[in-house]
Each structure stands twice: as structure tokens, then as C-alpha cells.
Design a protein around this motif. Structure first.
Motif: not given
Ligand code: C2E
Ligand code: MG
Ligand code: MG
Ligand code: MG
Length: 285
Positions: A90-99
């Protein structure tokens, strides 16, 4: 399962249950490896407004498995939740979205798009969830309004004070909050109005039969009326036909997401689509 059968029923561990447990354990091991090997990808599904303009996208994770190919979330999100691996995933998806929001900030066509990220109840309940969202925002330097978190109704079964407090902290960060798959759970009116929400998403199960099943039509109508009275935006998911879109638009639905417009797409395909307007079939009502 034993519980469902009643208090005084003995429940034997059936062989097919063992098969399920074993299969899930294997998925769990593979998931861990998939995370390490960076086998996950995010696809993006457009959300359009009444004019048919794309206002944002929903980030939907897929697993690019070396043997099985592209695996859909239904096959691994439940296991990720059971094993706790939903936290790093979930953190990876969130970080990817932010990037991605940062990458889009440079161009006028994409600068105002929002990205919606699904948050499992397991993630939301983690004591550091708000901090993790905050550091992702700080680290990437996004405008927080562009980040939308899709929460689920199951959170409302938790202690309301804590849920409301956490949601309030997220709102203070500047992010947008949506309640996903609305209607399938059991949220009461009284708890709904206490939540600092921005959006309700009508579950695609209701949208699917909105034209043929009077019950689903009534439910959709009630959800939209409820959202309007609470000053929330309404997004319908799973919109597949123009007739469904028009029916929902006439009831007062603000935004639409579904195969009528586009499925979830890899980044490159989405960016191509953003360069030309979506089908003119969308501009009615
Ligand atoms: P959701 O959040 O309700 O997402 C909508 C699902 O409906 C997506 O399925 C999407 O591809 C599908 N969909 C969109 N338009 C249509 C349509 O017109 N017709 C039909 N039949 N389906 C449509 P997907 O991508 O398979 O995701 C399933 C669920 O997995 C999501 O439901 C969400 O609950 C979960 N999920 C996906 N990505 C993530 C993630 O990054 N984190 C978490 N925690 N859950 C995720
Ligand atoms: Mg969602
Ligand atoms: Mg949904
Ligand atoms: Mg759904």
C-alpha cells in the motif's frame, strides 16, 4: 466458518480448507518476493465529470507475475491484508501515486488531475498511517489536494472516535477523502454525517443493474440524495453504458468511472488518452 454454523456446531477442518490455506501461504511467499523484485505496477482509470472531462484517475495495482502474467488485485489483495504485506504494498502504491502527481505537475493538461489511492482498513488502522501519508506528501512535495484516499465502509465498524480523529488528521494534511464501494456495507446515516468526507463512490454492483433492477435504482437514487444532503460529491464506479451514465447524471451524480470511458490503463496508454478528449458520447444530460 464454524461461527457461521452456530455455537454448538463442531466444525471439522475440511480438505478444501487446507488447500485454500496452503494456496494462500504460497501467494504470501510469492507476494513478498514480488515486492522485493518490484513486480507490481499501477494502472490508472480515468474519472470524468458531467462534461466528459477527465478530472482524475484511480490508481489500481496489478501484479506483473513472471509466470502468471498480469494478476488482478482480487487474487492477491486479500492475502496481502491477511499477511500484513498490504502495508509495504500500500505504501508503494501511495508513493508511486505521489511521484506521478509530481511528474504531472509540470504540464498544464495534467497539473490539476487527482489520483485516488485505495486504502485497506488494515492500513488505515495502523498507528503510523497518518505519519506515513504525511511523509509521502512531504518527501515528494505534491499539492495534497491532488491525493485522494479511498476508504472503505468497514472502518465504520471500528471505534468511531478514533476513525473520525484519524480522518480529521488526514483532512488537516490537505488530502481528499472518499468512501469507496458505498452501499454494500452497513453505515448508518448518523455515523456518515460525522465523518469528514469529500466523496461517496457508488459501488459498481448497484450501477450494473441500475436500469433493470428497481431496487438498485432506488439504492442509487438514495445514495445520491444522501450525498447531496451531506454536501458530498458522488462518483459512480463501473459505468459501462451511456444509459447508465445518463440515468445517474439525471439523479445528480457528479462523476463517473467505468469501461464506457476507459478501463484502468498502463501509464503510457493513459497519457495518450489524456491528450485527446474522451468519446463525445459522454457529453449529454
Ligand atoms: P475498487 O476500488 O472498487 O475499484 C474498482 C474496480 O472496478 C477495479 O477493479 C476496476 O478495474 C473495476 N472497474 C472499473 N470500471 C469497471 C466497469 O465499467 N465494469 C466492471 N465490471 N468493472 C470495472 P480492480 O482493478 O480489479 O480492483 C479490484 C479491487 O481491488 C478494487 O476495487 C480495490 O478494492 C482493490 N484494490 C486495487 N488496487 C488496490 C490498492 O492499491 N490497494 C488496496 N488496498 N486495494 C486495491
Ligand atoms: Mg477504489
Ligand atoms: Mg470502488
Ligand atoms: Mg468496488
Amino acid at each position: 466458518q464454524a461461527k457461521a454454523l452456530g455455537r454448538n456446531t463442531l466444525c471439522y477442518f475440511a480438505p478444501d480448507m487446507l488447500a485454500t490455506v496452503t494456496a494462500n501461504a504460497a501467494v504470501g511467499i510469492a507476494l513478498r518476493e514480488g515486492l522485493r523484485e518490484k513486480q507490481f505496477v499501477v494502472h490508472y482509470q480515468p474519472q470524468v465529470n458531467l462534461q466528459g472531462l477527465v478530472t482524475g484517475v484511480e490508481a489500481l495495482v496489478r501484479w506483473n507475475h513472471p509466470e502468471k502474467g498480469l494478476v488482478m488485485p482480487a487474487a492477491f489483495i486479500p492475502v496481502a491484508e491477511d499477511t500484513g504485506l498490504i502495508l509495504p504494498l500500500g505504501m508503494w502504491v501511495l508513493e508511486t501515486a505521489c511521484e506521478q502527481l509530481v511528474a504531472w505537475a509540470d504540464s498544464a493538461e495534467t497539473a490539476n488531475l487527482s489520483i485516488a489511492v485505495n486504502v485497506s482498513a488494515y492500513q488505515f488502522r495502523h498507528p503510523n498511517f497518518v505519519d506515513m501519508v504525511m511523509s509521502a506528501i512531504k518527501r515528494t512535495g505534491i499539492r495534497p489536494q491532488g491525493l485522494k484516499l479511498e476508504l472503505t465502509e468497514s472502518l465504520l465498524a471500528d471505534r468511531m472516535e478514533i476513525t473520525i480523529q484519524k480522518m480529521g488528521m488526514l483532512k488537516d494534511l490537505g488530502v481528499t477523502l472518499a468512501l469507496d464501494d458505498f452501499g454494500v456495507g452497513y453505515s448508518s446515516l448518523s455515523c456518515l454525517k460525522r465523518l469528514p468526507l469529500d466523496q461517496l463512490k457508488i459501488d459498481k454492483d448497484f450501477v450494473a443493474d441500475v436500469l433493470t433492477d428497481p431496487n438498485d435504482a432506488a439504492i442509487s437514487r438514495a445514495i445520491i440524495a444522501l450525498a447531496q444532503s451531506l454536501n458530498l460529491q458522488v462518483v459512480a464506479e463501473g459505468v459501462e453504458t451511456q444509459e447508465q451514465r445518463d440515468f445517474l447524471a439525471n439523479q445528480g451524480c457528479d462523476q463517473f468511472q467505468g469501461y464506457l470511458f476507459a478501463p484502468a490503463l498502463p501509464l503510457e496508454a493513459l497519457e495518450l488518452l489524456l491528450r485527446k478528449p474522451l468519446a463525445d458520447t459522454t457529453v449529454t444530460g
